[in-house]
Design an enzyme around this catalytic site. Sequence first.
Site, short mmCIF file in Angstrom:
data_model
loop_
_atom_site.label_atom_id
_atom_site.label_comp_id
_atom_site.label_asym_id
_atom_site.label_seq_id
_atom_site.Cartn_x
_atom_site.Cartn_y
_atom_site.Cartn_z
N ARG A 35 0.83 -1.22 0.00
CA ARG A 35 0.00 0.00 0.00
C ARG A 35 0.86 1.26 0.00
NH1 ARG A 35 -5.08 -1.95 3.69
NH2 ARG A 35 -6.32 -2.52 1.88
N LYS A 61 -21.91 -16.07 -0.04
CA LYS A 61 -23.37 -15.92 -0.08
C LYS A 61 -23.87 -15.05 -1.22
CE LYS A 61 -24.25 -16.53 4.80
NZ LYS A 61 -24.78 -15.90 6.00
N GLY A 80 -11.17 -8.85 -1.09
CA GLY A 80 -10.20 -9.33 -0.10
C GLY A 80 -9.76 -10.77 -0.29
N GLY A 83 -13.93 -3.51 -0.15
CA GLY A 83 -15.25 -2.88 -0.15
C GLY A 83 -15.46 -1.88 -1.28
P1 AMP Z 1 -16.99 -13.61 0.01
O1 AMP Z 1 -16.41 -12.79 1.09
O2 AMP Z 1 -18.47 -13.54 -0.11
O3 AMP Z 1 -16.29 -13.41 -1.32
O4 AMP Z 1 -16.74 -15.13 0.44
C1 AMP Z 1 -15.49 -15.69 0.58
C2 AMP Z 1 -15.62 -16.94 1.35
O5 AMP Z 1 -16.48 -17.83 0.68
C3 AMP Z 1 -14.32 -17.71 1.55
O6 AMP Z 1 -13.96 -17.64 2.90
C4 AMP Z 1 -14.65 -19.11 1.12
O7 AMP Z 1 -14.16 -20.08 2.00
C5 AMP Z 1 -16.16 -19.13 1.11
N1 AMP Z 1 -16.70 -20.15 0.20
C6 AMP Z 1 -16.40 -20.34 -1.08
N2 AMP Z 1 -17.04 -21.40 -1.58
C7 AMP Z 1 -17.80 -21.91 -0.58
C8 AMP Z 1 -18.66 -23.03 -0.47
N3 AMP Z 1 -18.90 -23.83 -1.50
N4 AMP Z 1 -19.26 -23.26 0.72
C9 AMP Z 1 -19.02 -22.44 1.77
N5 AMP Z 1 -18.20 -21.37 1.72
C10 AMP Z 1 -17.58 -21.10 0.57
#
Ligand code: AMP
Length: 410
Positions: A53, A215, A368, A391
């Site tokens: 950074r 999610k 991230g 973000g």
């Molecule tokens: P996000 O911050 O929404 O981009 O989510 C990232 C997180 O999603 C990571 O920590 C991954 O371990 C989790 N992740 C990815 N694929 C899956 C899955 N099939 N089931 C549960 N968690 C997941």
Amino acid sequence: MAPEYILIEYTGRDDTVAIKYIDEMDFKGKKVFVRADFNVPLDKEQNITDDIRICETIPTIKYVLDKGGAVVVASHLGRPKGKVAKEFSLRPVQKRLSELLGKEVLFADDCMGDEARAKAGALKPGQVLLLENLRFYAQEEKNDEEFAGKLAELADVYINDAFAVSHRAHASVEAITHFMKECGAGFLMKKEITSFEKALNNPQRPLVAIIGGAKVSGKLEVLENIIQKVDAILIGGGMAFTFLKAQGMEVGKSLVEDELLETAKTIMQKAKDRGVRIVLPVDCVAAREMKSCVPYKTISVKELTPDLMGLDIGQETIAEFGKVIKDAKTIVWNGPMGVFELEEFSRGTFAVIDQIAGSSAMSVVGGGDTDSALRKSGKMDKITFVSTAGGAFMELLEGKVLPGIKALDK
Ligand code: AMP
């Protein structure tokens, strides 16, 4: 008459702003307030463990100095919650910044008050003053006008080079611009905005978005925005299972947001109406639990039984995604394809990284977890642009005009 500077438009979903970039501005004899993002990780001995950074802001600081200006640079570090806390001091940054610039960097133990005013006032062209952590004052995060006005007194011109905090209306990002006659964006900010604009708003087609992560709820606005811009969306990660269930599939113990099944259907219908291809996993790496050293197997998503959860995309899906990635001229990626933190469920994410790295398409990657997977892979240099933000990058993907960018529109 030729314009004094070139206006470059940045398009958000609801708004278009025109901002000035640093290389169209004049700094001779001026004091320039540079808002940087020096929120670097420190170990217990206060050593900086990753200086990327700081490195990223060097071109902006050097440019101002080379053009005959002096720099007052300010940042936050960590979350001191409006109180002075030694462990969040920017002193370690002073040392590293000085090494990277190859010159002395002065330091003020407070970002305002007599010392900061006196040191900023005495700055000569070519000199740099680093202020202490802005978040030692609660007013910073409250976008306090009085606080911002005091910061503004320290300089003549304002440059925002802290893209990663520009989705926050904080005093040194937003309110300060109310007090400065001249405002612009630094080189890092320019790189972030122009790469994004090129990829999402003015892309070479086909434009393919790869969206993963945990999610759907976290990516809903992203999906709704990009559906209007892309040619195809590859959906991986935990969020894929809500879409699969919405298509009537049994997905066992996989991550599902039942309350979003209807929304997932609507998104798929909208995509269909617009001719946007949505590609979902056809197979997955499944296990009974989300942890290391448990038995796992690759199966069709149709074979998920109630005791199993899908934790990564499988080989067939990797191949399907690969075909779409191969034809893409522009790729935007956010979110891992599986639980990449655990080796057993990381292959999908690293395979997709290999595919993007091997493609000649323009690729823009951000977020991230996406960033940490990319770093682990050692393929950073094969990506056209990797955002420094989490973000703020997501909010751009959501089509929002970031307050820190809007504030530069004068
Ligand atoms: P996000 O911050 O929404 O981009 O989510 C990232 C997180 O999603 C990571 O920590 C991954 O371990 C989790 N992740 C990815 N694929 C899956 C899955 N099939 N089931 C549960 N968690 C997941």
